[in-house]
Design a protein around this motif. Structure first.
Motif, PDB file in Angstrom:
ATOM      1  N   THR A   1       0.992  -1.121   0.434  1.00 12.50           N
ATOM      2  CA  THR A   1      -0.230  -0.530   0.293  1.00 12.50           C
ATOM      3  C   THR A   1       1.009   1.053  -0.672  1.00 12.50           C
ATOM      4  OG1 THR A   1      -0.015   0.053   2.365  1.00 12.50           O
ATOM      5  CG2 THR A   1      -2.597  -1.328   1.299  1.00 12.50           C
TER       6      THR A   1
ATOM      7  N   GLN B   1       4.920   0.050   2.768  1.00  8.88           N
ATOM      8  CA  GLN B   1       3.922  -0.286   3.688  1.00  8.88           C
ATOM      9  C   GLN B   1       3.339  -1.716   3.304  1.00  8.88           C
ATOM     10  OE1 GLN B   1       3.078   1.377   6.943  1.00  8.88           O
ATOM     11  NE2 GLN B   1       5.379   2.610   5.280  1.00  8.88           N
TER      12      GLN B   1
ATOM     13  N   PRO C   1      -3.120  -5.938   2.832  1.00  6.08           N
ATOM     14  CA  PRO C   1      -3.530  -7.071   3.444  1.00  6.08           C
ATOM     15  C   PRO C   1      -2.474  -8.172   2.654  1.00  6.08           C
ATOM     16  CG  PRO C   1      -5.050  -5.925   1.895  1.00  6.08           C
ATOM     17  CD  PRO C   1      -3.702  -4.997   1.958  1.00  6.08           C
ATOM     18  N   GLY C   2      -2.314  -9.187   3.814  1.00 10.86           N
ATOM     19  CA  GLY C   2      -2.078 -10.410   3.937  1.00 10.86           C
ATOM     20  C   GLY C   2      -0.478 -10.025   3.416  1.00 10.86           C
TER      21      GLY C   2
ATOM     22  N   GLY D   1       0.273  -6.125   7.909  1.00  9.17           N
ATOM     23  CA  GLY D   1      -0.728  -6.436   6.726  1.00  9.17           C
ATOM     24  C   GLY D   1      -1.974  -6.636   7.378  1.00  9.17           C
ATOM     25  N   GLU D   2      -2.707  -6.237   7.225  1.00  4.78           N
ATOM     26  CA  GLU D   2      -4.499  -6.699   7.123  1.00  4.78           C
ATOM     27  C   GLU D   2      -4.369  -8.416   6.790  1.00  4.78           C
ATOM     28  OE1 GLU D   2      -8.804  -5.815   7.069  1.00  4.78           O
ATOM     29  OE2 GLU D   2      -7.648  -4.802   6.075  1.00  4.78           O
ATOM     30  N   GLY D   3      -4.923  -9.279   7.877  1.00  2.00           N
ATOM     31  CA  GLY D   3      -5.495 -10.705   7.266  1.00  2.00           C
ATOM     32  C   GLY D   3      -3.580 -11.321   7.311  1.00  2.00           C
TER      33      GLY D   3
ATOM     34  N   THR E   1      -2.115 -15.395  15.062  1.00  3.46           N
ATOM     35  CA  THR E   1      -2.278 -14.047  15.373  1.00  3.46           C
ATOM     36  C   THR E   1      -1.764 -13.300  14.469  1.00  3.46           C
ATOM     37  OG1 THR E   1      -1.560 -13.072  17.161  1.00  3.46           O
ATOM     38  CG2 THR E   1      -4.280 -14.134  17.165  1.00  3.46           C
ATOM     39  N   SER E   2      -2.126 -11.901  13.643  1.00  2.00           N
ATOM     40  CA  SER E   2      -0.698 -11.123  12.944  1.00  2.00           C
ATOM     41  C   SER E   2      -0.047 -10.547  14.075  1.00  2.00           C
ATOM     42  CB  SER E   2      -1.529 -10.131  12.273  1.00  2.00           C
ATOM     43  OG  SER E   2      -2.178  -9.508  13.285  1.00  2.00           O
TER      44      SER E   2
END
Length: 361
Positions: A2, A31, A34-35, A81-83, A95-96
């Motif tokens: 991102t 940055q 996701p993933g 990142g998310e997920g 978990t992340s």
């Protein structure tokens, strides 16, 4: 990946714009999307493939300019990142947050995970096309690296990140060992005592061979193999040209790691009738071919390795974590990121005292 926020700190990366042209650039810290995760690079190894990228001799389709090289590396996750969640042995249902601060290495091939080859576990044979960190995607000759979390392999907290930077070539060697299926008591030869050859000696020594011979024209490198687990070492003699292996019956298994013009041919000549040969070196056009008459009459099994599937990465990381694999003695030079040009010069110098060269951001 991102877009970076306006206040993101600056980071450096080496960019090879075209063969023979490189620059050190500074830009916003990348940055993770996701993933994905972002890794603070601790060390990145420079290998002959990076020299090919710089010289412009890498085969068409296996590099995309401009590119930040660097496919051998280690580091620490500093953004998630998310997920993006950990996976792998001992990490189910993580978990992340558990990824932050972890020491890691990662697979280079960006396999699709959907084609038939990926589904059978041969991710290095992905039919969706070649895509690899450091060649077609930004690599680790940089302060930071962003990549899919699914490619990560987590290291023990006490892992030596300096040595772990060599786990990419170790994974290639692990792929060769898995293909070779060495058995205790066999007579094994390793042709070439560079980084791949030394790592091969270590992994093969763990299988308790009756003999483990290292062959290299550089006497100093051949002798160093004796400290890595080889039982014997020699330089190729002009008087035999590998027609006899140093043993009347030849070797049960020969692992070729040099990629020199004649070493695929020589590896087959070292093997006994009915023996096995695994080729890991990257050969250039015009290299001496394997004699099909000898191949047929001797009933050899010949395999080749390019890159490493996930299973080989897992094998190498486990061997490293358990102490069976110690790449640290192979490191001879550690240079700052700003010394990329000097590092490339060392790798291409032909100096037998030059082992693995690391760039340290």
């Amino acid at each position: 990946m991102t877009a970076a926020p306006p206040d993101a700190p600056s980071v450096r990366s080496v960019v090879v714009d075209e063969p023979g042209e490189h620059r050190l650039v500074t830009g916003p810290q990348p940055q993770p999307g996701p993933g994905e995760v972002r890794v603070a690079v601790h060390a990145a190894g420079v290998c002959a493939s990076d020299r090919e990228v710089y010289d412009g001799t890498r085969a068409a389709g296996y590099v995309r300019y401009p590119v930040t090289p660097g496919h051998e590396w280690s580091g620490t996750v500093d953004a998630v990142g998310e997920g993006a969640v950990p996976f792998g042995p001992g990490e189910p249902g993580g978990t992340s947050a558990q990824l932050l601060g972890r020491k890691v290495v990662a697979e280079g091939f960006r396999a699709c995970l959907r084609c038939d080859r990926c589904r059978e576990g041969a991710t290095s044979l992905c039919t969706s096309g070649y895509d690899e960190t450091g060649f077609t995607r930004p690599g680790a000759f940089a302060d930071s690296l962003v990549l899919p979390a699914r490619l990560l392999h987590l290291l023990p907290d006490e892992a030596d990140l300096r040595a772990a930077a060599l786990l990419e070539p170790a994974a290639v060697v692990a792929a060769a060992v898995l293909a070779a299926r060495p058995r205790a008591g066999e007579r094994i030869a390793v042709l070439g005592a560079g980084t791949l050859g030394m790592l091969a000696v270590q992994l093969l020594a763990a299988h308790s061979p009756a003999e483990l011979m290292a062959v290299d024209p550089r006497e100093q490198r051949a002798e160093q193999a004796l400290t890595m687990g080889a039982t014997h070492a020699r330089t190729p003699g002009a008087e035999d040209s590998f027609g006899g292996s140093g043993s009347p019956e030849g070797y049960d298994l020969v692992v070729e790691t040099a990629g020199a013009p004649g070493t695929a041919h020589d590896a087959c000549m070292l093997a006994r009738r009915g023996g096995r040969v695994v080729l890991t070196g990257m050969f250039e056009p015009g290299s001496q071919g394997i004699d099909p008459v000898h191949l047929s009459v001797s009933q050899l099994t010949v395999r080749s390795v390019f890159g490493a599937p996930s299973a080989a990465w897992s094998y190498a990381v486990r061997a490293f974590g358990s102490g069976l694999l110690d790449p640290a003695p192979l490191i001879t030079h550690e240079l700052p990121l700003t010394a990329f040009g000097e590092a490339i010069g060392l790798v291409g110098s032909g100096d037998p005292t030059v082992g693995k060269v690391l760039l340290k951001p």
